[in-house]
Scaffold this motif. Structure first.
Motif, PDB file in Angstrom:
ATOM      1  N   TYR A 149     -38.724 121.229  69.997  1.00 42.85           N
ATOM      2  CA  TYR A 149     -37.855 122.277  70.543  1.00 42.85           C
ATOM      3  C   TYR A 149     -37.583 123.346  69.490  1.00 42.85           C
ATOM      4  O   TYR A 149     -37.471 123.049  68.298  1.00 42.85           O
ATOM      5  CB  TYR A 149     -36.520 121.677  71.005  1.00 42.85           C
ATOM      6  CG  TYR A 149     -36.639 120.713  72.170  1.00 42.85           C
ATOM      7  CD1 TYR A 149     -37.019 121.159  73.433  1.00 42.85           C
ATOM      8  CD2 TYR A 149     -36.349 119.363  72.001  1.00 42.85           C
ATOM      9  CE1 TYR A 149     -37.119 120.279  74.500  1.00 42.85           C
ATOM     10  CE2 TYR A 149     -36.446 118.474  73.056  1.00 42.85           C
ATOM     11  CZ  TYR A 149     -36.836 118.935  74.302  1.00 42.85           C
ATOM     12  OH  TYR A 149     -36.937 118.069  75.360  1.00 42.85           O
ATOM     13  N   ASP A 150     -37.444 124.584  69.957  1.00 46.34           N
ATOM     14  CA  ASP A 150     -37.121 125.692  69.057  1.00 46.34           C
ATOM     15  C   ASP A 150     -35.618 125.739  68.797  1.00 46.34           C
ATOM     16  O   ASP A 150     -34.821 125.748  69.736  1.00 46.34           O
ATOM     17  CB  ASP A 150     -37.582 127.020  69.671  1.00 46.34           C
ATOM     18  CG  ASP A 150     -39.091 127.111  69.776  1.00 46.34           C
ATOM     19  OD1 ASP A 150     -39.755 126.902  68.741  1.00 46.34           O
ATOM     20  OD2 ASP A 150     -39.610 127.359  70.885  1.00 46.34           O
ATOM     21  N   VAL A 151     -35.260 125.771  67.521  1.00 44.94           N
ATOM     22  CA  VAL A 151     -33.851 125.814  67.113  1.00 44.94           C
ATOM     23  C   VAL A 151     -33.660 127.053  66.249  1.00 44.94           C
ATOM     24  O   VAL A 151     -34.349 127.233  65.241  1.00 44.94           O
ATOM     25  CB  VAL A 151     -33.451 124.550  66.332  1.00 44.94           C
ATOM     26  CG1 VAL A 151     -32.012 124.643  65.839  1.00 44.94           C
ATOM     27  CG2 VAL A 151     -33.648 123.309  67.199  1.00 44.94           C
ATOM     28  N   ALA A 152     -32.723 127.906  66.635  1.00 42.13           N
ATOM     29  CA  ALA A 152     -32.521 129.178  65.944  1.00 42.13           C
ATOM     30  C   ALA A 152     -31.723 128.994  64.658  1.00 42.13           C
ATOM     31  O   ALA A 152     -30.887 128.091  64.537  1.00 42.13           O
ATOM     32  CB  ALA A 152     -31.791 130.159  66.865  1.00 42.13           C
ATOM     33  N   LYS A 153     -31.993 129.868  63.700  1.00 39.35           N
ATOM     34  CA  LYS A 153     -31.219 129.908  62.462  1.00 39.35           C
ATOM     35  C   LYS A 153     -29.726 130.041  62.778  1.00 39.35           C
ATOM     36  O   LYS A 153     -29.329 130.792  63.672  1.00 39.35           O
ATOM     37  CB  LYS A 153     -31.669 131.100  61.619  1.00 39.35           C
ATOM     38  CG  LYS A 153     -30.887 131.289  60.331  1.00 39.35           C
ATOM     39  CD  LYS A 153     -31.377 132.524  59.576  1.00 39.35           C
ATOM     40  CE  LYS A 153     -30.563 132.750  58.313  1.00 39.35           C
ATOM     41  NZ  LYS A 153     -31.025 133.942  57.559  1.00 39.35           N
TER      42      LYS A 153
END
Length: 505
Positions: free
Chosen positions: A389-393
């Motif tokens: 999954y993509d996790v944002a800064k």
């Protein structure tokens, strides 16, 4: 033909450009593989779905909407919730460096000495240096052994208090006093538990833990920051922070006066340096390559105290509660303790190391009752993938250690207290096995595990060796209330009351 004004043409062009950018932005956003997320409300996000016991609320949301990795929105704060050992391993080991930072919370800054505590300091050189100071000069095996006399003296006081009790004993209060006294003597050189000053100290620390574990709306929903002001929460944080600062300032100034008068390094309880002496000596020598100023010294003293008291008392309270809830386990662990000691009055570490069932009891307690069930939050320092999954800064990460330790895919009868599961099991709580994470793992794992377990084991062995235990008024195990109390650490809602009978053997 009427010419179209230039301003209209430019306006139309800007609108077209905006729509094109919006289209491509949305299209690129849809390409992101975001973690599953429960529906949320405007402004508050998922805050309305969070109850007073965070670990239970996150478990319910994960079961219904997420799974091992879930994205929720606590107001404007994106929060990744981790509920499996595999996902925890990726956060705390595989990509530990990317999640080594803590959130920068305004309330934490005020209460925790501008984030100079080891537990919340930003990842970097300062954090590495002060953690090294804590480990080397307070939490190492050498230092733990050096403070054995302090533990033994305080254990003797606990035993004497129980012997003098005419009726039932409030073990919850006794465990808090014991851990406070041990840690205060090791850290500050003396106890702060008696008389009027003791009452003031306990009240101050109780309020500290209360506000630190409270809901700070201003951090999550800036639009509702006025609620914290109107409710008096901000004023309480300010008052508690001021009182703590004055207390720590007083300790340091008193020690400096004593050192100046005696022209020596001073000495803490038991004839050895306490942590105040050590920190002042390090500051004077200025040899660690980092500025250990007055605020940093206060931060390390506060860290040593807060990390070593409430959490340790919580483990002792739940261990004893589970033993009284399960009389067969209580008898088995008492039989082991008494067989190993064979009437000895002096207990050493070799004796404790031979008590495999006692250690299994403690592991099982830590599995069911981790003192900080959701650990201390982390934050992603850059855009990253977790379990695909993509996790944002900037996303905060909460690891639900309580949920992981009750995973039915890993643990048979996960909600049952069965220490036997650890007799032939290599899983431990020291941060290498991600199925059991009461103290966290990786760079930001708790460095105080040896200190805490030495305190827990030594007191438990003495109490199990010297007394037989039962509930007041002939109470049965089913009468024990296991309700949890919300807070920074998860204690019993109602104090543990017991009757102790001195053992004749």
């Amino acid at each position: 033909m009427v010419p179209i004004p230039l301003v209209y043409i430019l306006s139309l062009l800007l609108i077209v450009i905006f729509l094109i950018k919006l289209h491509y932005f949305n299209r690129s956003s849809t390409k992101k593989n975001l973690p599953p997320s429960p529906p949320r409300l405007p402004v508050i996000g998922n805050l309305h779905q969070i109850g007073p016991l965070l670990h239970h609320s996150l478990h319910s949301l994960s079961q219904a909407h997420g799974g091992p990795v879930m994205l929720i929105h606590l107001g404007s704060v994106r929060t990744l919730v981790i509920s499996s050992a595999e996902a925890a391993r990726e956060i705390m080991k595989t990509k530990d460096l990317l999640f080594a930072n803590r959130p920068d919370v305004k309330m934490w800054r005020r209460l925790l000495c501008e984030l100079k505590e080891v537990s919340v300091a930003p990842y970097g050189e300062y954090w590495r240096q002060v953690k090294s100071i804590m480990v080397l000069h307070l939490l190492s095996n050498k230092k733990i052994e050096a403070h054995r006399e302090v533990r033994e003296e305080e254990i003797a006081i606990v035993v004497d208090t129980i012997k003098k009790s005419c009726n039932s004993v409030n073990m919850s209060d006794l465990f808090v006093k014991f851990t406070n006294d041990v840690v205060c003597r090791v850290t500050f050189g003396k106890k702060y538990s008696e008389g009027e000053s003791g009452n003031k100290f306990r009240k101050m620390l109780s309020e500290f833990f209360e506000v630190l574990g409270g809901l700070y709306l201003g951090d999550m929903v800036p639009q509702l920051a006025w609620v914290d002001w109107l409710s008096g929460f901000n004023a309480k944080v300010e008052r508690v922070a001021t009182e703590l600062d004055e207390f720590l300032e007083g300790i340091i100034e008193e020690r400096l006066r004593k050192q100046s008068a005696s022209n020596s390094g001073g000495c803490g309880a038991g004839g050895c340096e306490d942590f105040v002496d050590i920190l002042l000596k390090i500051q004077k020598n200025d040899s660690i390559g980092v500025n250990l100023d007055r605020l940093a010294i206060k931060a390390l003293l506060l860290d040593a105290y807060t990390a070593g008291t409430d959490t340790t008392a919580t483990v002792l309270e739940w261990t004893f509660t589970e033993l009284l809830k399960h009389p067969s386990v209580l008898k088995k662990v008492q039989d082991e303790v008494r067989m190993v000691l064979k009437g000895k009055q002096q207990i050493n570490q070799d004796d404790i190391d031979n008590m495999s069932y006692l250690k299994a009891v403690l592991k099982e307690t830590l599995r069911l009752h981790p003192p900080l069930p959701t650990l201390v939050p982390r934050v992603a320092s850059q855009d990253v993938q977790v379990m695909g999954y993509d996790v944002a800064k900037g996303t905060r990460v909460i690891i639900n250690a309580w949920d992981i330790a009750r995973d039915p895919k890993v643990w048979d009868e996960p909600h049952e207290f069965r220490p036997e599961r650890f007799l032939d099991c290599t899983i431990d709580f020291k941060g290498h096995d991600f199925d059991l994470l009461p103290f966290g793992a990786g760079r930001r794992g708790c460095p105080g595990i040896p200190f805490a377990m030495a305190t827990n084991e030594n007191l438990l062995v003495n109490l199990l060796h010297k007394f037989d235990w039962e509930l007041p008024n002939g109470g049965k195990e089913d009468d024990l209330d296991m309700t949890e109390r919300p807070g920074l650490t998860i204690r019993k809602k109602f104090p543990l009351m017991v009757v102790a009978t001195p053992c004749s053997s």
